[in-house]
Design an enzyme around this catalytic site. Sequence first.
Site, PDB file in Angstrom:
ATOM      1  N   SER A  38      17.647  21.594  33.471  1.00 43.32           N
ATOM      2  CA  SER A  38      18.255  20.775  34.604  1.00 43.32           C
ATOM      3  C   SER A  38      17.109  19.783  35.442  1.00 43.32           C
ATOM      4  O   SER A  38      17.361  19.009  36.144  1.00 43.32           O
ATOM      5  CB  SER A  38      19.011  21.481  35.404  1.00 43.32           C
ATOM      6  OG  SER A  38      18.367  22.644  36.142  1.00 43.32           O
TER       7      SER A  38
ATOM      8  N   GLU B 119      28.738  29.451  32.144  1.00 38.51           N
ATOM      9  CA  GLU B 119      28.879  28.162  32.792  1.00 38.51           C
ATOM     10  C   GLU B 119      30.208  27.383  32.567  1.00 38.51           C
ATOM     11  O   GLU B 119      30.487  27.263  31.243  1.00 38.51           O
ATOM     12  CB  GLU B 119      27.742  27.206  32.290  1.00 38.51           C
ATOM     13  CG  GLU B 119      27.897  25.623  33.223  1.00 38.51           C
ATOM     14  CD  GLU B 119      26.520  25.057  33.147  1.00 38.51           C
ATOM     15  OE1 GLU B 119      25.671  25.298  32.611  1.00 38.51           O
ATOM     16  OE2 GLU B 119      26.633  23.973  33.781  1.00 38.51           O
TER      17      GLU B 119
HETATM   18  O1  KIV Z   1      19.070  24.413  33.542  1.00 39.35           O
HETATM   19  C1  KIV Z   1      19.877  24.888  34.407  1.00 39.35           C
HETATM   20  O2  KIV Z   1      19.614  24.470  35.484  1.00 39.35           O
HETATM   21  C2  KIV Z   1      20.710  26.044  34.122  1.00 39.35           C
HETATM   22  C3  KIV Z   1      21.595  26.425  34.918  1.00 39.35           C
HETATM   23  C4  KIV Z   1      22.769  25.642  35.200  1.00 39.35           C
HETATM   24  C5  KIV Z   1      22.292  27.901  34.528  1.00 39.35           C
HETATM   25  O3  KIV Z   1      20.946  25.938  32.799  1.00 39.35           O
END
Ligand code: KIV
Length: 293
Positions: free
Chosen positions: A73, A210
């Site tokens: 992310s 998720e």
């Molecule tokens: O990349 C990320 O932030 C994630 C979270 C949403 C668990 O995978």
Amino acid sequence: MSSNTSAHPIAAAGEGPGLTLYGGDGTGRRVTVRDLARAKQAGERWPMLTAYDAMIASVFDDAGIPVLLVGDSAGNNHLGYENTVPVTMDQLVMLAGAVVRGTRRALIVADLPFGAYQESPEQALRNGTRFLKEAGVGAVKLEGGQRSAHQVEALVAAGVPVMAHLGLTPQSVHTFGGYRVQGRDEESAEQLIADAKTMQAAGAFAVVLECVPEELAARVTDLLEIPTIGIGAGARCDAQVLVWTDMAGMTTGHTPKFVKQYVDLRGALGDAAKAFAGDVVGGAYPGPEHAFH
Ligand code: KIV
């Protein structure tokens, strides 16, 4: 191996039952995957946040957050991409190294980005070991259930702890056609349960769930011996994770229903920048106390 002969594997690891995962310290060492297993057995809930740089990571480490995720992310929250798909190993190795250097206690988990493990168990192993050797993280995360089982087995067999990620797996955004709640019908719910069991059997130490219905997440949590970490998966998971920029009010645009914003950091920083600019334009900064003579 510890010489402690206790039958309890986590007790043998050294963290006594009186020490909590959230905020607990006194051991002078990092949180490990064995501490997370102990927390599940003790019914202790714990928080996880993402982090993408040393300074923010140090704030969360000081706040006692036991697990920090260098998530892909970072793509949309740190690197300016539209989604997580373009993120590369080189980018995450650099960010993960910074997060490790900024922390003392938290277990740091790094995301294997899209294209870094799907090809083969060998590819997963090559990139997973890079994270441990070059960045110093304690574990990696990858998306997918049965389709990623051989990758998880290869990593775990080589000594790389793996966190699995099921439900809405953002690297598959183009397959899903958007970010939608997963596992709403019986067939996909059963598939998710099967995937979760497969990940546990393959050796994963935890599973992120998720955007799945709370009832399904509760079923998975009850079925698994390893902890579940929810994000948009209701209150019955063993742990909860949020993307730090969502939690702190830095993100712009659509906010998912599951996000709780704890501070308006974007507003506070914007106000600080405007106050600084006003002082510069108006001549109030720097003042005499800021000058060298
Ligand atoms: O990349 C990320 O932030 C994630 C979270 C949403 C668990 O995978």
